[in-house]
Design an enzyme around this catalytic site. Structure first.
Site, PDB file in Angstrom:
ATOM      1  N   LYS A  66       1.272  12.224   5.169  1.00 25.20           N
ATOM      2  CA  LYS A  66       2.129  10.752   6.133  1.00 25.20           C
ATOM      3  C   LYS A  66       2.824   9.147   5.558  1.00 25.20           C
ATOM      4  O   LYS A  66       3.338   9.278   5.517  1.00 25.20           O
ATOM      5  CB  LYS A  66       0.549  10.539   6.956  1.00 25.20           C
ATOM      6  CG  LYS A  66       0.705   9.574   8.321  1.00 25.20           C
ATOM      7  CD  LYS A  66       0.123   8.275   7.684  1.00 25.20           C
ATOM      8  CE  LYS A  66      -1.333   8.517   7.321  1.00 25.20           C
ATOM      9  NZ  LYS A  66      -2.266   6.734   7.122  1.00 25.20           N
ATOM     10  N   LYS A 122       0.966  -1.488  -0.391  1.00 21.79           N
ATOM     11  CA  LYS A 122      -0.032   0.359  -0.144  1.00 21.79           C
ATOM     12  C   LYS A 122       0.937   0.995  -0.120  1.00 21.79           C
ATOM     13  O   LYS A 122       0.729   2.112  -0.554  1.00 21.79           O
ATOM     14  CB  LYS A 122      -0.538  -0.038   1.301  1.00 21.79           C
ATOM     15  CG  LYS A 122      -1.809   1.191   1.553  1.00 21.79           C
ATOM     16  CD  LYS A 122      -2.735   1.639   0.024  1.00 21.79           C
ATOM     17  CE  LYS A 122      -3.996   3.161   0.863  1.00 21.79           C
ATOM     18  NZ  LYS A 122      -4.294   2.901   1.843  1.00 21.79           N
TER      19      LYS A 122
END
Length: 297
Positions: free
Chosen positions: A242, A173
């Site tokens: 992030k 991911k």
């Protein structure tokens, strides 16, 4: 008899995922600190609870979809959290994007307490969550994956069990979101440059979408956001930032220099500082356009 499900984190992704589970006939308990999200969840037939602790005690399968690793760690490890209050044998599924080490730590702690854990980050955005077409990248024991397979099939379309490592899905991911960072800035730079040379964004998209410059991020960012001048966050700049930081940390640990990736962290940090942090990531276009206007003056 179907298991009782608990869903912690009813945000842009978690709310539509939980609604799809409700529509599939499951009894779903939900918890979020956002009162409006809780109202929407309850209106769809969900059972709203006042604390994560209460949810955990009611549920056989506990799912989380939360914005940061720090929040995930707290919700799992605090005294009133998941690990301390879950029933023996409960299946824990974390759909959040965290640092891979956290997946490994939570898996180990869960096992020591007689609990089962899967790291299962998702890709596909809000529209994918609504339409149940998400890609789900799952790491964990085969038998635990099989226990959650029906749930995965309800909330997603492209389901990958990638191995027994609880962090393998997260690693993939983060690689995915590293590429999203490249593409999003590439789309912004291409369109701003084209417009400054008198080429309309529509013409550019029409041609490039039938050329090798085509990408799903170009399609998403342009058609869903930029063309409509709508930058309500499907995936915010701050969340992308992030994930890029997590990807950089992962690369540092692997000893791989990210020649572009390291610059992307600084770049999106600047875009956030320009005031676009809570906008959709496609607002990278607005940030660059603003800088061109400033330079022209």
């Amino acid at each position: 008899m179907k298991e009782k499900l608990g869903f912690i984190g009813l945000g842009n992704m978690g709310l539509p995922m939980s609604i799809n589970l409700l529509r599939a006939g499951y009894e779903v308990y939900g918890f979020d600190t956002n009162a409006k999200a809780m109202e929407q969840f309850i209106a769809e037939g969900g059972i709203g609870v006042k604390t994560a602790q209460e949810l955990v005690k009611q549920s056989d399968v506990i799912m989380t979809s939360l914005p940061t690793p720090q929040i995930v760690e707290h919700i799992f490890t605090s005294e009133e959290g998941i690990l301390q209050n879950a029933k023996q044998g409960s299946l824990l599924i974390d759909f959040s994007t965290v640092n891979p080490e956290l997946n490994d730590v939570l898996h180990k702690k869960a096992q020591s307490l007689g609990l089962r854990y899967l790291g299962a980050p998702v890709s596909g955005g809000v529209i994918g969550a609504i339409n149940a077409t998400l890609t789900i990248m799952i790491g964990g024991e085969e038998k635990d994956y099989q226990s959650g397979a029906r749930i995965f099939g309800i909330v997603g379309k492209n389901i990958y069990h990638l191995g027994t490592s609880p962090s393998i899905g997260t690693r993939i991911k983060l690689l995915n979101n590293l590429m999203i960072g490249f593409y999003t800035q590439a789309v912004a730079e291409t369109i701003v440059l084209g417009e400054n040379m008198g080429i309309s964004a529509n013409t550019l998209y029409e041609v490039l979408s039938n050329s090798y410059g085509q990408s799903r991020i170009y399609e998403r960012n342009y058609l869903e956001y930029m063309k409509n001048e709508n930058y309500e966050p499907g995936f915010s700049t701050n969340l992308l930032l992030k994930d890029l930081r997590l990807a950089k940390n992962m690369a540092d640990e692997a000893g791989v220099p990210l020649r572009i990736g390291e610059q992307l962290v600084d770049l999106y940090n600047d875009i956030s500082a320009d005031g676009y942090g809570e906008n959709d990531m496609s607002a990278a276009y607005l940030s660059l356009k603003e800088k061109c206007i400033i330079k022209q003056h």
